[in-house]
Write an enzyme that holds these catalytic residues in place. Structure first.
Site, PDB file in Angstrom:
ATOM      1  N   LYS A 272      33.854  40.410  52.271  1.00 31.02           N
ATOM      2  CA  LYS A 272      34.506  39.246  52.902  1.00 31.02           C
ATOM      3  C   LYS A 272      35.578  39.709  53.884  1.00 31.02           C
ATOM      4  CE  LYS A 272      34.368  36.037  48.961  1.00 31.02           C
ATOM      5  NZ  LYS A 272      35.191  35.311  47.996  1.00 31.02           N
TER       6      LYS A 272
ATOM      7  N   HIS B 188       1.178  35.357  39.962  1.00 34.05           N
ATOM      8  CA  HIS B 188       0.333  35.741  41.101  1.00 34.05           C
ATOM      9  C   HIS B 188       1.122  36.533  42.129  1.00 34.05           C
ATOM     10  CE1 HIS B 188      -3.005  33.313  39.597  1.00 34.05           C
ATOM     11  NE2 HIS B 188      -2.039  32.519  39.144  1.00 34.05           N
TER      12      HIS B 188
ATOM     13  N   GLU C  72      32.124  30.463  54.441  1.00 31.99           N
ATOM     14  CA  GLU C  72      30.848  29.772  54.678  1.00 31.99           C
ATOM     15  C   GLU C  72      30.997  28.268  54.457  1.00 31.99           C
ATOM     16  OE1 GLU C  72      31.403  32.371  52.758  1.00 31.99           O
ATOM     17  OE2 GLU C  72      29.810  33.878  52.914  1.00 31.99           O
TER      18      GLU C  72
ATOM     19  N   GLY D 150      34.123  30.193  38.997  1.00 33.35           N
ATOM     20  CA  GLY D 150      33.141  29.479  39.825  1.00 33.35           C
ATOM     21  C   GLY D 150      31.769  29.394  39.179  1.00 33.35           C
ATOM     22  N   ARG D 151      31.272  30.510  38.672  1.00 34.17           N
ATOM     23  CA  ARG D 151      29.912  30.529  38.122  1.00 34.17           C
ATOM     24  C   ARG D 151      29.813  29.830  36.770  1.00 34.17           C
ATOM     25  NH1 ARG D 151      32.368  35.278  38.795  1.00 34.17           N
ATOM     26  NH2 ARG D 151      32.751  36.682  37.048  1.00 34.17           N
TER      27      ARG D 151
ATOM     28  N   LYS E 150      36.375  25.808  44.909  1.00 42.77           N
ATOM     29  CA  LYS E 150      37.557  25.991  44.074  1.00 42.77           C
ATOM     30  C   LYS E 150      38.770  26.341  44.940  1.00 42.77           C
ATOM     31  CE  LYS E 150      39.042  28.971  40.269  1.00 42.77           C
ATOM     32  NZ  LYS E 150      38.608  29.956  39.276  1.00 42.77           N
TER      33      LYS E 150
ATOM     34  N   GLU F 256      27.260  38.595  38.567  1.00 36.35           N
ATOM     35  CA  GLU F 256      28.641  38.551  39.069  1.00 36.35           C
ATOM     36  C   GLU F 256      29.620  38.770  37.905  1.00 36.35           C
ATOM     37  OE1 GLU F 256      30.527  35.008  41.036  1.00 36.35           O
ATOM     38  OE2 GLU F 256      30.324  36.202  42.848  1.00 36.35           O
TER      39      GLU F 256
END
Ligand code: F6P
Length: 545
Positions: A507, A389, A218, A272-273, A212, A358
């Site tokens: 950040k 398991h 990253e 974003g999410r 965005k 978030e």
């Protein structure tokens, strides 16, 4: 809104009621109420929600709905759909519902307004461009710089620009074209991108840089590596044919070398999410085709309509939200688990973990006061039966109460078979075991000393969400179901579910550490722990030279 959530009459009524319900065991309640499944299950489109295995009565639902009304959930929902700037700290509207808004029958598409302007023109234009671009890539008329058709799609993004599309693409793997590979790169650790690039032919690879902001460290680092890889193999002039982008930052995409016809828009009114229904879904469109994505959007839209119009006590996201609040607040549940019993849904917990944590992992209310309770829950999960398991032991016998969502599809595109029988038998049996438990009295044949170890308290709540079939439509419904659940919970807790200031400090500090990590900065102002860790790394770098 009053910030005194816990002082409200609705809250206090729930507190009194919880003290009564705490003494009830679901095993006895089911024996007493044979109609419980029909009373506490809901259908919406392709989804069935069974919430009968919860520690509730019809009175509980009534009191929880009273809480939703007291917290003005319908008014807040209306504010979101009408484009009000409910993301107050960033002064932004929250309009992911516009991304999948579509005309009903032969009617016109309903306007969606932000700042007095109908945004549907932009949304539909972007979808048309995504369709055209994806069709050109898929039919081979968009080629790489040497004329080769595209055979490898690599998405580079992180957070919402990664988890949502990766989950949806994986869930729709049966709809993907076999002759196109799709990979996702998010980690700045070179190991990941090297692994992906190692399996790609540069002349036949298209990178989608999903960001965005087009500033996320990253993503920019991985995009630069990919850019260098293409330029080295094919020359600088090849960049335009091998990169597309989805971003609001068109200045940065141009600087990167991506021409306008390969750049797809994002808007400030999409978080974003919550962006998987936007151009951020481009990797899904490229791999599965636009029509598949369009059906996914239709499913999300149908859940939006359900959320907007169904009465609160028959509203799937509202019910799920209220049950979450019920356990987090009145039973001190420390976490909540999402357990997909379908290999194709295995990434659901990771996507929803971001959507939920978030959004509602906040310590401050919209009014700027500290939250009164712990607010957003810890979300974790994993695919069944694998998780049975590993961490299910704790779900069954720890004193911690962890409400669980079991999610399964009755069919897939491949139909149904004996292995699905086994999968679903496990899914349903787990909810039964968590509900019923096993009392010591049922262990007459077990040596007495072992009985405490072999008994299960039960009375552990679960929702079961069944998809008729794992279609794009049902998947869209499922994604929107969780988005709206999180929205309702945010309203109840009084937090802004649409900012994420909590990720900023890390950040900033990472940026300020960069010179020291590169061996050029002074560490004097850092605490001894951070300085010690950097020194250990510098020493390792020195030794490996
Ligand atoms: O750091 C958190 C975050 O802002 C997420 O909310 C977002 O999905 C992610 O980073 C990626 O941001 P962008 O799409 O701008 O690269």
């Amino acid at each position: 809104m009053s910030t005194h959530l816990t002082q409200s009459a609705a809250w206090q009524a729930l507190q009194r009621h919880a003290a009564i319900i705490a003494n009830e065991h679901m095993r006895d309640v089911f024996a007493r109420e044979p109609e419980r499944f029909s009373q506490f299950s809901l259908r919406a489109g392709s989804l069935l929600l069974d919430y009968s295995k919860n520690r509730i009565s019809s009175e509980t639902i009534k009191l929880l709905v009273d809480l939703a009304l007291a917290r003005k959930v319908p008014e807040h929902r209306g504010a979101m759909f009408s484009g009000a700037k409910i993301n107050t700290t960033e002064s932004r509207a929250v309009m992911h519902v516009a991304l999948r808004n579509r005309a009903e029958g032969r009617g016109l598409v309903r306007p969606m307004m932000v700042d007095g302007i109908d945004i549907m023109g932009d949304v539909l234009h972007a979808l048309m461009r995504l369709r055209e671009f994806s069709e050109r890539v898929r039919d081979g008329s968009w080629t790489g710089s040497t004329g080769k058709p595209i055979k490898h799609i690599v998405n580079i993004g992180i957070g919402g620009s990664h988890l949502g599309p990766m989950f949806v693409a994986d869930a729709l793997k049966d709809y993907q074209r076999a002759d196109l590979t799709l990979a996702f790169v998010s980690n700045p650790d070179r190991a990941q991108i090297d692994e992906v690039l190692g399996a790609c032919d540069p002349a036949a690879t298209l990178f989608v840089i999903s960001s965005k902001t087009f500033t996320t460290a990253e993503t920019m680092s991985n995009a630069a590596i990919a850019r260098g890889w293409v330029a080295e193999a094919l020359g600088e002039q090849a960049i335009a044919r091998h990169f597309a982008a989805v971003s609001t930052n068109h200045h940065a995409t141009t600087e990167f070398g991506i021409p306008a016809d390969g750049v797809f828009p994002m808007w400030d009114w999409v978080g974003g999410r919550y962006s998987v229904c936007s151009g951020i879904g481009l990797p899904v469109i490229l791999a599965c085709g636009f029509d598949t994505f369009d059906a996914f959007l239709s499913g999300a839209h149908s859940m939006d309509l359900h959320f907007e119009t169904a009465p609160l006590d028959q509203n799937m996201p509202v019910i799920m939200a209220l049950l979450g609040v019920w356990y987090a607040e009145f039973f001190q549940a420390p976490a909540s688990a999402i357990l997909p019993y379908d290999h194709r849904l295995k990434l659901l917990p990771f996507h929803i973990q971001q959507v939920d944590m978030e959004s509602n992992g906040k310590g401050t209310t919209v009014a700027g006061d500290p939250v009164e309770t712990l607010a957003g829950p810890i979300i974790f999960g994993g695919g069944g039966s694998d998780s049975q398991h590993s961490f299910f032991q704790l779900l069954h016998q720890s004193p911690r109460l962890i409400p669980c969502d079991f999610v399964a599809a009755l069919k897939t595109r491949r139909g149904t078979d004996a292995s699905r029988d086994l999968l679903l038998a496990n899914c349903f049996a787990q909810t039964e075991a968590l509900m019923k438990g096993r009392a010591s009295a049922e262990l007459a044949n077990i040596p007495e000393a072992l009985r405490p170890h072999r008994s299960f308290s039960g009375n552990r709540p679960t929702n079961t969400i069944l998809l008729d079939s794992l279609t794009p439509f049902a998947l869209g419904q499922l994604v929107a179901l969780y988005e709206h659940k999180v929205f309702v919970q945010g309203v109840i807790w009084g937090v802004n579910s649409f900012d994420q200031w909590g990720v900023e400090l890390g950040k900033e500090l990472a940026k300020s550490l960069e010179p020291s990590i590169a061996g050029q900065g002074l560490l004097a102002a850092r605490d001894s722990s951070t300085a010690g860790l950097v020194a250990a790394y510098l020493e390792a770098k020195r030794r490996s030279v």
